[in-house]
Design an enzyme around this catalytic site. Structure first.
Site, short mmCIF file in Angstrom:
data_model
loop_
_atom_site.label_atom_id
_atom_site.label_comp_id
_atom_site.label_asym_id
_atom_site.label_seq_id
_atom_site.Cartn_x
_atom_site.Cartn_y
_atom_site.Cartn_z
N CYS A 93 -4.39 6.24 4.12
CA CYS A 93 -4.08 4.97 4.78
C CYS A 93 -2.77 5.01 5.54
CB CYS A 93 -4.06 3.85 3.74
SG CYS A 93 -5.69 3.15 3.46
N LYS B 247 -3.26 4.66 9.31
CA LYS B 247 -3.84 3.46 9.91
C LYS B 247 -3.01 2.93 11.07
CE LYS B 247 -6.68 1.28 6.36
NZ LYS B 247 -6.93 0.03 5.63
N ASP C 257 -10.98 -10.14 6.53
CA ASP C 257 -10.98 -9.97 5.09
C ASP C 257 -11.35 -8.53 4.76
OD1 ASP C 257 -11.03 -10.61 2.26
OD2 ASP C 257 -11.35 -12.69 2.87
N ASP C 258 -11.52 -8.23 3.47
CA ASP C 258 -11.85 -6.87 3.09
C ASP C 258 -13.22 -6.45 3.60
OD1 ASP C 258 -9.53 -6.03 1.36
OD2 ASP C 258 -10.09 -7.89 0.37
N ASP D 153 -14.92 2.22 6.21
CA ASP D 153 -13.58 2.77 6.06
C ASP D 153 -13.68 4.29 6.16
OD1 ASP D 153 -10.83 2.92 5.58
OD2 ASP D 153 -10.94 1.33 4.07
N GLY E 149 -26.13 9.10 6.37
CA GLY E 149 -24.83 9.17 7.00
C GLY E 149 -24.86 10.06 8.23
#
Length: 720
Positions: free
Chosen positions: A402, A405, A431-432, A449, A522
């Protein structure tokens, strides 16, 4: 080397002295195209030469532990903290105790020996002098027990060779320094202590007598009990601690392999290669050279390291190998308890404090060689560039996780044009996760993410990335449902792609399965560096939790320490303690399903603390809920090592942006702005239920910390 495809896997099994030296040299001159992996049960490896001094109290724990994590970072190697339990030579795989196998093209084994003895009761009540880390830990615990009056200062050492006598003197000296009256006994089956010449033997016996160390010769141990060692035909020896130092024993897992062996030791040739296997090497005490027998002594492994490094490179690149010729005799430097030592070589013997000073210089020089690692060089400065390039090149390297970011201020500006939710979309950006209403009245959350790798090991990175992505569903009180994985691999051969993806998929399935979710597909591609991400969905019968539901007086509960960003930034720069990095990665790789279940049942608002730091994510709750917050600085948990690094002005590359976005907190603590990867859940729960929530977290085997309160007022965070 950046930009060179990876084509061959080199795996070092064990963190022995030879491998540690190979790592140091490899970092100075890596082989392009080779991926280096190190497997060891712990993040550090003790240096044998300083162990007696540590036992005697002359060295601290940090003085004798080789930091394998730092060495791996220096060498560009991935570190796997696990124990080898087998070798599949046909498949070219190292079999591990705690995870799936690791493939190799070339591998080397340097796992040392152990001193566990096949004596009734020894497994339950004794401790082998090797592996050294286990013995050193047991010795430290014994000292604490003696100091607390829980056990008597009685020690028995089975084995009257150099190692046994050296440790006996060290333990007797240390116990005396601690104010105890020790009773230390060396038990030797032979007629006299062994491993040295007659003159050295007399010196050692005199030194042991001066320290009150008794010697029992011609003694055969029949049983080890909790408080004594029984002997055949002799009185038992009182012992609250029994140390086995009689001989060198190979690891049992090696005996179970099809490796060529001599009494359980791996047979190698003059090039240190395993007999009959061009892909395997072995070095140190776990190996035996039939053509040149030698004692089990660390000096041989140290001197073999340059030849091993050359031959590993040759095996990977098709070059010619060198022959290693061990010396016929070697200098024995034996600690005598106090800061005194004995030296023996070619039949000559010298002893006294000056020998200790010589030994101390040799030992410290060896450890300095493995700890004084050159700093990583940043990108070359261009001769001409656009404005602003040089300033960015001079700043901190871009962090992984992170820490990479985009800042919150920039991100919120980019998202400002997204349309308001409509139709089945209840909440969108901000929000998340987004919330969707299902036709049956239940709710589904969806989030995405991805993370730039913070570690070289793809399997560990996959676990961390999985836990991190699931955090968005957990933070909304939702049960994870399905996930799509996105994996970017650095450029590598098809064989390495297959090995890497197998390790990644195993980790992903393990984490998702434990969370009750399923991997449904994926996308993979190759790029500049390893990056792993997910799109995750979750379900909840009632409206999911958001950051907007906080109420005045709510207690703020955090489930994990902060400081991961600063530790990972320090690790990237080779400044972090390997033990701190190892402990952090283990915590980051653990799921938070139980924490989410406990908190989700009572929380008014919840989020996970990730890239914008504790201050940024708490401020998001404040802004959305229209409340202020008081944060109790002394109650905020911090990862081991993070505070010291932060005070030394180490920080993640995203920290300054987080600090600017979060605004003033009425105090200064840079860790509050530290970006977290796979960070803790932050929940606002009713104040009257806070103690009960913390108790339920403990009962579930989780951690929880009450770190502040929400209160009426402007949406600001105040630090107290």
């Amino acid at each position: 080397m950046s930009g060179v495809p990876l084509t061959r896997d080199l795996v070092l099994v064990g963190g022995g002295h030879a491998h540690a030296l190979v790592l140091k040299a490899w970092g100075m001159d890596p082989l392009p195209g080779a991926r280096l992996t190190v497997i060891n049960p712990g993040p550090t490896a003790p240096y044998t030469g300083m162990l007696p001094g540590h036992v005697a109290g002359h060295y601290g724990r940090d003085d004798l532990e080789i930091d394998l994590v730092r060495l791996c970072r220096h060498a560009g190697a991935r570190f796997i903290e696990d124990r080898a339990v087998g070798i599949d030579r046909a498949a070219r795989q190292v079999i591990l105790e705690g995870r799936g196998p690791v493939g190799y093209d070339v591998a080397s084994i340097d796992v040392g020996i152990h001193a566990r003895m096949e004596i009734p009761g020894f497994a339950a009540h004794g401790i082998g002098a090797k592996p050294l880390d286990r013995y050193a830990a047991r010795w430290r615990r014994f000292l604490e027990e003696v100091a607390a009056g829980e056990v008597a200062p009685e020690v028995a050492v089975i084995g009257g060779g150099v190692a046994g006598c050296e440790l006996a003197m060290a333990m007797a000296f240390r116990l005396r320094q601690e104010g105890a009256t020790p009773q230390v006994t060396v038990i030797e089956r032979g007629a006299r202590i062994s491993g040295v010449g007659e003159k050295a033997r007399r010196v050692m016996l005199a030194e042991m007598a001066a320290l009150g160390v008794a010697v029992r010769t011609g003694a055969r141990v029949t049983e080890v009990c909790a408080d004594r060692v029984k002997l055949e035909g002799q009185e038992p020896v009182a012992a609250a601690l029994c140390v086995g130092a009689a001989g060198a024993f190979p690891h049992n897992w090696i005996a179970r392999t099809d490796l060529p062996q001599r009494e359980g030791f791996i047979e190698v040739g003059p090039d240190l290669g395993v007999t009959g296997d061009r892909a395997l090497f072995a070095v140190g005490d776990c190996a035996v050279m039939p053509h040149a027998p030698r004692p089990k002594a660390g000096v041989f492994a140290v001197r073999a390291a340059p030849v091993l490094k050359h031959n590993l490179r040759a095996a990977l690149s098709g070059g010619a190998r060198k022959t290693w010729r061990p010396q016929k005799d070697y200098l024995k430097l034996i600690s005598l308890g106090d800061k005194s030592a004995l030296a023996e070589k070619f039949g000559l013997t010298f002893s006294g404090p000056y020998m200790w000073r010589w030994k101390d210089r040799i030992d410290r020089a060896f450890m300095e060689k493995l700890s004084n690692l050159p700093k990583m060089q940043g990108p070359a400065r261009p001769a001409e560039a656009a404005e602003g390039v040089w300033e960015m090149l001079a700043s901190k390297p871009l962090c992984g996780g992170c820490g990479a970011k985009v800042g919150g201020g920039v991100l919120s500006g980019a998202l400002s044009g997204i349309a308001a939710p409509e139709g089945p979309v209840v909440t969108g950006a901000g929000d998340d996760a987004a919330v969707l209403r299902q036709p049956d009245g239940t709710f589904q959350v969806i989030s995405t993410d991805h993370l730039r790798a913070v570690v070289e090991d793809p399997a560990t990175m996959a676990r961390i990335a999985s836990v991190h992505a699931l955090g968005d569903a957990w933070a909304m009180g939702a049960k994870p449902q399905v996930a799509l994985a996105q994996v970017i691999l650095p450029q590598m051969s098809a064989a390495l792609q297959a090995r890497t993806l197998a390790e990644i998929m195993e980790s992903i399935r393990a984490v998702l399965g434990a969370a009750g979710a399923q991997l449904v597909g994926g996308h993979t591609t190759m790029g500049a560096e390893l990056t792993i991400g997910f799109t995750v969905t979750g379900t909840r019968d009632e409206m999911p939790l958001t950051v907007a539901g906080g109420r005045p007086g709510d207690a703020l509960i955090l489930t994990r320490p902060i400081g991961s960003g600063v530790i990972l930034a320090a690790d990237m720069e080779g400044q972090a303690d390997g033990r701190d990095v190892s402990a952090l990665l283990a915590r980051m790789a653990r799921t938070q399903a139980r924490e989410a279940e406990v908190l989700g049942a009572v929380a008014h608002a919840m989020t996970d603390v990730t890239g914008f730091g504790l201050a940024g994510h708490l401020r998001a709750i404040c802004v959305a809920s229209g409340l202020g917050a008081v944060l109790w600085r002394d109650r905020v948990p911090v990862y081991a090592g993070a505070r010291e690094l932060s005070e030394a002005v180490v920080s993640s590359s995203l920290m300054p942006t987080n600090r600017a976005d979060a605004g003033t907190l009425g105090g200064e603590d840079l860790l509050l702005y530290d970006p977290q990867t796979a960070g803790g859940l932050l929940a606002a729960v009713p104040a009257l239920e806070a103690e009960g929530v913390l108790a339920r977290l403990r009962e579930a085997g989780c951690e929880g910390f009450e770190i502040g309160r929400l209160e009426e007022g402007p949406p600001e965070v105040t630090l107290k």
